[in-house]
Design an enzyme around this catalytic site. Structure first.
Site, PDB file in Angstrom:
ATOM      1  N   SER A  25      14.831 -22.976  22.055  1.00  0.00           N
ATOM      2  CA  SER A  25      14.788 -23.541  23.402  1.00  0.00           C
ATOM      3  C   SER A  25      14.006 -22.672  24.380  1.00  0.00           C
ATOM      4  CB  SER A  25      16.200 -23.704  23.943  1.00  0.00           C
ATOM      5  OG  SER A  25      16.143 -23.941  25.331  1.00  0.00           O
ATOM      6  N   GLY A  52      16.516 -43.707  19.737  1.00  0.00           N
ATOM      7  CA  GLY A  52      16.709 -42.397  20.349  1.00  0.00           C
ATOM      8  C   GLY A  52      17.181 -42.570  21.782  1.00  0.00           C
ATOM      9  N   GLU A  59       8.918 -41.289  24.717  1.00  0.00           N
ATOM     10  CA  GLU A  59       7.726 -40.554  24.287  1.00  0.00           C
ATOM     11  C   GLU A  59       6.627 -41.487  23.766  1.00  0.00           C
ATOM     12  OE1 GLU A  59       8.551 -37.531  21.369  1.00  0.00           O
ATOM     13  OE2 GLU A  59       6.531 -36.719  21.422  1.00  0.00           O
ATOM     14  N   GLY A  79      13.571 -48.346  17.462  1.00  0.00           N
ATOM     15  CA  GLY A  79      13.842 -46.925  17.713  1.00  0.00           C
ATOM     16  C   GLY A  79      15.121 -46.807  18.524  1.00  0.00           C
ATOM     17  N   HIS A 133       4.433 -26.150  22.179  1.00  0.00           N
ATOM     18  CA  HIS A 133       5.586 -25.438  22.723  1.00  0.00           C
ATOM     19  C   HIS A 133       5.481 -23.952  22.389  1.00  0.00           C
ATOM     20  CE1 HIS A 133       9.673 -24.320  23.633  1.00  0.00           C
ATOM     21  NE2 HIS A 133       9.888 -25.512  24.133  1.00  0.00           N
ATOM     22  N   ARG A 154       4.821 -24.480  29.823  1.00  0.00           N
ATOM     23  CA  ARG A 154       4.598 -24.350  28.389  1.00  0.00           C
ATOM     24  C   ARG A 154       3.129 -24.184  28.021  1.00  0.00           C
ATOM     25  NH1 ARG A 154       9.102 -28.737  26.289  1.00  0.00           N
ATOM     26  NH2 ARG A 154      10.829 -27.466  26.999  1.00  0.00           N
ATOM     27  N   LEU A 184      13.974 -35.566  28.134  1.00  0.00           N
ATOM     28  CA  LEU A 184      15.257 -36.274  28.073  1.00  0.00           C
ATOM     29  C   LEU A 184      15.394 -37.151  29.313  1.00  0.00           C
ATOM     30  CD1 LEU A 184      17.645 -33.423  26.834  1.00  0.00           C
ATOM     31  CD2 LEU A 184      16.264 -35.014  25.527  1.00  0.00           C
TER      32      LEU A 184
END
Lengths: 245, 639
Positions: free
Chosen positions: B284, B42, B425, B40, B266, B330, B441
């Site tokens: 966002s 990312g 994650e 991965g 979300h 959230r 992030l």
């Protein structure tokens, strides 16, 4: 609505490839272009045929995976819109749509509409970065950057690396892609120490990969899904001239 | 199974520094003798690979996309938190730590979260030095915005493309090492199995997605940075190719899967519009800085939103949570959106949406000012819905976004299989039951840049790692198992499509393992998942062959894994007699309808051991008790 499709089918890099016709009867105007292809593939699979292969991932216009050439235009008719964000409401009942892979000598076909774009990674590899090892960075606010400079750098940095610019260019030039990275890094104070080295290395790598030269057609800017300006190419050329002299 | 979190002792603020003093080092001339696999690319993977290569290790990177730059981290919009206190509003490492622990509903490890807050400032420094163009003010200094769950302004941003810019920074650092030869990059390769030799992770099995070849790769340590499993719900904000396969196959090889039921829903996504829909698009959370969330007070009010007068609008978040208003976390925003639509107050064609209205902000700050802040998001919304959000309020609804569960890891980010590290994650450790905005992030980069490079050294220096060849029988056995699974899928030749199966699974998950859950619903979900899984293996149709580029075969194997994971998620949710984060159990609510935790019995991480699938998933729950030494567990209130 009813949509007629002419899609490029090619088993692998060695295969000659050719167009095939398909018809879809129940296309909703709310579908995205890629969702329309999903529906086609469902039908093909249920008929025992091979589905059409195409590249995609985020489906929100940011990853740069999708790269279809639709009716001769990279990413289709809508200005500043990636193919995954194109919706069928842009078409009418009975329309015929031609779908092809992006064509360039440096983009060999893998299958159907999927091509190998690793040449773009190799351009970044030779200089598209600021050389700073992890843990060596000074405090972030130590070097103020003018808002205008930072905003301009950001505009160049938003390139999604889809390759539409290359597909649209009559010379298959990678100048907009490379220029965007060069202009982004060369404009910031952090990018200054490697400015010359970076520009020369990246420009020369483009050539090695078999991309053509830029002849100012500006087709690249016209199809860019994020609206990168061709002033990036001017910046790159100016810096290249300065660097080699 | 033994779960030792290996948290260093001592005061919270000294733990990481003390640990860095204590860990073993690998000398520079020995680093080049060690191979590390990073799966991965990312934020976590690219940053870990770059940093490890800079130190001198030989790194092999793998990703399923055609380029490392395309990982789904690229789609994160709003920002990344750091405790710089640039706004002089009283922020500190402690406050970022506290907000994150509280936001996670007290289900994360204190020590990990404190370290995350400490590393946050270094991340901003690192990104700026790489040339990441963050938003700046006219004095040339970095700007900040505010995000849900915090009362300070600590979020650094690059317009609405922060994930893209941070990922490109990490990707570029990684490509620099590809050029030096310290990283060998392998795109379009999918990890299908973990190879365990003498109890240690010693390699992986991959499938070359272009020509279908199964390949064997050896290393001294494997770092999994393969993201989350939100696509189990079929519709989610995840990229279409995000999947659980690498993590799930590690789970089947003995790695504990922790807190699988913790999923973040979300609140700010574009609502579902049709059956053909392939994914949901997130807007966002930063939009809630200026947008006001409301529904009509009257049921079935079908007037155009701008025709509904002020007194007939129900600004439910502002009324119910006066101190946080539209900036509640959230989970709270999502649950309240569900609540008002359940009451019949939802808007739009399906009634499954609420308004996010910028009318007042535009009046206050001007259209230009709002366009400068959120222009790209407004364009995106208009592109998808064909409505102009400057004139008509946006319609939004919650959607599955980020998964808090993942493979269990200790303080070193190592799973219970020695040599298998898990970052970003894909691990479970830092977000608890819920994730605050702009903290994903932060975690990906903290893990990749500033934790893994040290803790891997500690492992390699402390282990006796004999060279293992890919001719070892463990590699052959795993490679054969991977090929057999693909052949088995192709051999079914049924008459129902993969997407149909995935969509049906997703519907069970959304209805019964989604925003709110109940004992009854979860029990029936488990039965339905088992039945659908059986049907899948009898009736699925997978086209083509395994020896060439075949996207639908890739999907088939991933959906097969989602079927098993889905059952574990429902079992985990059922096992937890409490509400926390987005895990709201209908049976456990306060009188005011807020989530009611049970700290007495459930302040633990559930870590599941895989025992097999035989009609049903055989599994065993282990516990890591969470100790809260430094914060007091409180009912979370945003009122």
């Amino acid at each position: 609505m009813k949509i007629n499709l002419k899609i490029w089918r090619q088993k692998n890099a060695q295969d000659k490839g050719g167009f095939q016709d398909y018809t879809l009867d129940n296309v909703s105007e709310h579908m995205s272009f890629l969702e329309m292809l999903d529906v086609l593939n469902e039908e093909l699979i249920m008929d025992g045929k091979d589905p059409v292969e195409f590249d995609y991932d985020c489906r929100e216009g940011i990853c740069g995976s999708c790269n279809l050439v639709i009716n001769g235009r990279a990413h289709g008719p809508k200005h500043k819109t990636a193919a995954c964000q194109l919706h069928m409401r842009n078409y009418s009942d009975g329309d015929t749509i031609v779908i092809e892979p992006p064509r360039a000598a440096a983009f060999p076909v893998i299958k159907d509409l999927v091509v190998d774009r690793s040449a773009m990674d190799r351009i970044v590899e030779v200089g598209g970065y600021v050389s700073v090892n992890t843990g060596q960075a000074p405090e972030a606010n130590l070097i103020p950057v003018k808002k205008e400079v930072s905003d301009q750098a950001f505009d160049y940095a938003t390139c999604i690396g889809c390759g539409a610019c290359i597909a649209a260019c009559p010379n298959s030039s990678a100048s907009l892609f490379t220029g965007a990275k060069v202009a982004h890094l060369n404009s910031l104070p952090q990018g200054q120490p490697e400015r010359e080295r970076r520009t020369i290395a990246m420009v020369e790598q483009m050539e090695k990969e078999g991309f053509g030269d830029c002849s100012n057609f500006a087709e690249c800017e016209a199809v860019c899904p994020v609206g990168i300006s061709i002033s990036a190419i001017a910046e790159m050329r100016r810096d290249y001239m300065k660097a080699i002299l | 199974m033994k779960l030792d979190p290996k948290v260093p002792s001592g005061p919270l603020e000294d733990k990481w520094e003390q640990h860095l003093k204590d860990i073993k080092l690998v000398s520079p001339n020995n680093k080049r003798k060690h191979n590390v696999i990073v799966v991965g690319t990312g934020l976590a993977g690219a940053s870990a690979a770059a940093s490890l290569a800079e130190l001198g290790y030989n790194v092999q990177t793998f990703c399923i996309q055609d380029s490392a730059r395309r990982a789904h981290s690229i789609a994160a919009q709003g920002g990344i938190n750091a405790a710089k206190n640039y706004q002089n509003d009283g922020d500190s490492v402690w406050r970022l730590f506290y907000d994150t622990i509280k936001g996670g509903d007290y289900r994360s490890r204190e020590s990990n979260v404190y370290r995350l807050a400490q590393n946050s400032n270094n991340i901003i420094d690192q990104a700026v030095a790489q040339g990441v163009p963050f938003g700046r003010d006219y004095g040339g200094l970095l700007d900040n915005r505010s995000f849900g769950g915090a009362q300070v302004s600590r979020t650094f941003y690059s317009r609405g493309q922060t994930g893209q810019q941070l990922l490109l920074g990490a990707y570029q650092a990684m490509m620099r090492q590809v050029h030096t030869g310290k990283i060998k990059d392998n795109p379009r390769q999918e990890m299908l199995d973990l190879v365990v030799v003498d109890g240690k992770a010693r390699g992986i099995i991959t499938r070359d997605l272009v020509n279908g070849t199964i390949q064997k790769w050896e290393a001294d340590a494997v770092v999994l940075c393969t993201g989350g499993y939100g696509n189990v719900f079929y519709l989610s904000t995840n990229a279409k190719n995000s999947n659980v396969t690498a993590a799930w196959r590690c789970h089947k090889r003995g790695a504990a899967f922790a807190n699988p039921c913790y999923v973040q829903i979300h609140p700010t996504c574009i609502p579902v519009s049709g059956d053909y829909q392939s994914k949901l698009t997130l807007m966002s959370e930063s939009l809630r800085n200026d947008g006001r969330v409301w529904v009509p007070r009257k049921k079935g009010d079908d007037r155009a939103p701008n025709d509904i007068p002020e007194e007939e609008r129900y600004y439910y978040l502002e009324e119910r949570y006066p101190s946080f208003g539209n900036l509640v976390p959230r989970d709270v925003a999502s649950r309240n959106a569900k609540m008002v639509t359940d009451e019949g107050l939802g808007v739009g064609e399906t009634g499954l949406a609420v308004y996010l209205d910028f009318r007042d902000a535009i009046k206050r700050d001007s259209k230009e000012a709002i366009a400068a802040r959120y222009g790209n998001l407004f364009d995106m919304y208009e592109n998808i819905t064909d409505e102009n959000p400057y004139e008509t309020p946006m319609r939004i609804f919650p959607a599955v976004h980020y998964t808090m569960g993942g493979l269990w890891v200790d303080y070193n980010l190592m799973s219970n299989i020695p040599g298998l590290f898990v970052a970003g994650e894909a691990n479970f450790s830092d977000h608890g039951a819920n994730r605050l905005g702009a903290s994903a992030l932060m975690q990906g980069l903290s893990d990749g840049y500033f934790i893994i490079p040290y803790t891997i050294g500690n492992y390699i220096a402390g282990e006796d790692l004999e060279k293992v060849s890919t001719d070892h029988k463990a590699f052959d056995e795993a490679a054969k198992a991977s090929q057999d699974q693909l052949d088995k899928l192709l051999a079914v030749k049924g008459d129902k499509s993969l997407i149909e199966f995935h969509r049906e699974l997703g519907k069970i998950m959304w209805d019964k393992v989604g925003i709110s859950r109940s004992k009854e619903g979860l029990e029936s979900a488990i039965e339905e998942i088992r039945a659908l899984r059986e049907d899948f293996w009898k009736n699925v149709r997978v086209p083509g062959e395994s020896n060439y580029y075949n996207k639908y075969l890739e999907f088939a194997a991933r959906i097969a894994d989602f079927f098993e994971l889905a059952e574990l998620m429902a079992l985990d949710a059922l096992d937890r007699d409490e509400s926390c984060g987005c895990h709201l159990r209908d049976e456990y609510q306060t009188e005011e309808g807020e989530a009611l935790r049970n700290d007495e019995d459930y302040a633990f991480v559930s870590a599941w051991e895989y025992l097999g699938v035989n009609g049903k998933l055989e599994t065993k729950r282990h516990k890591e008790d969470l100790e809260f030494e430094f914060v007091e567990l409180k009912q979370r209130s945003y009122k």
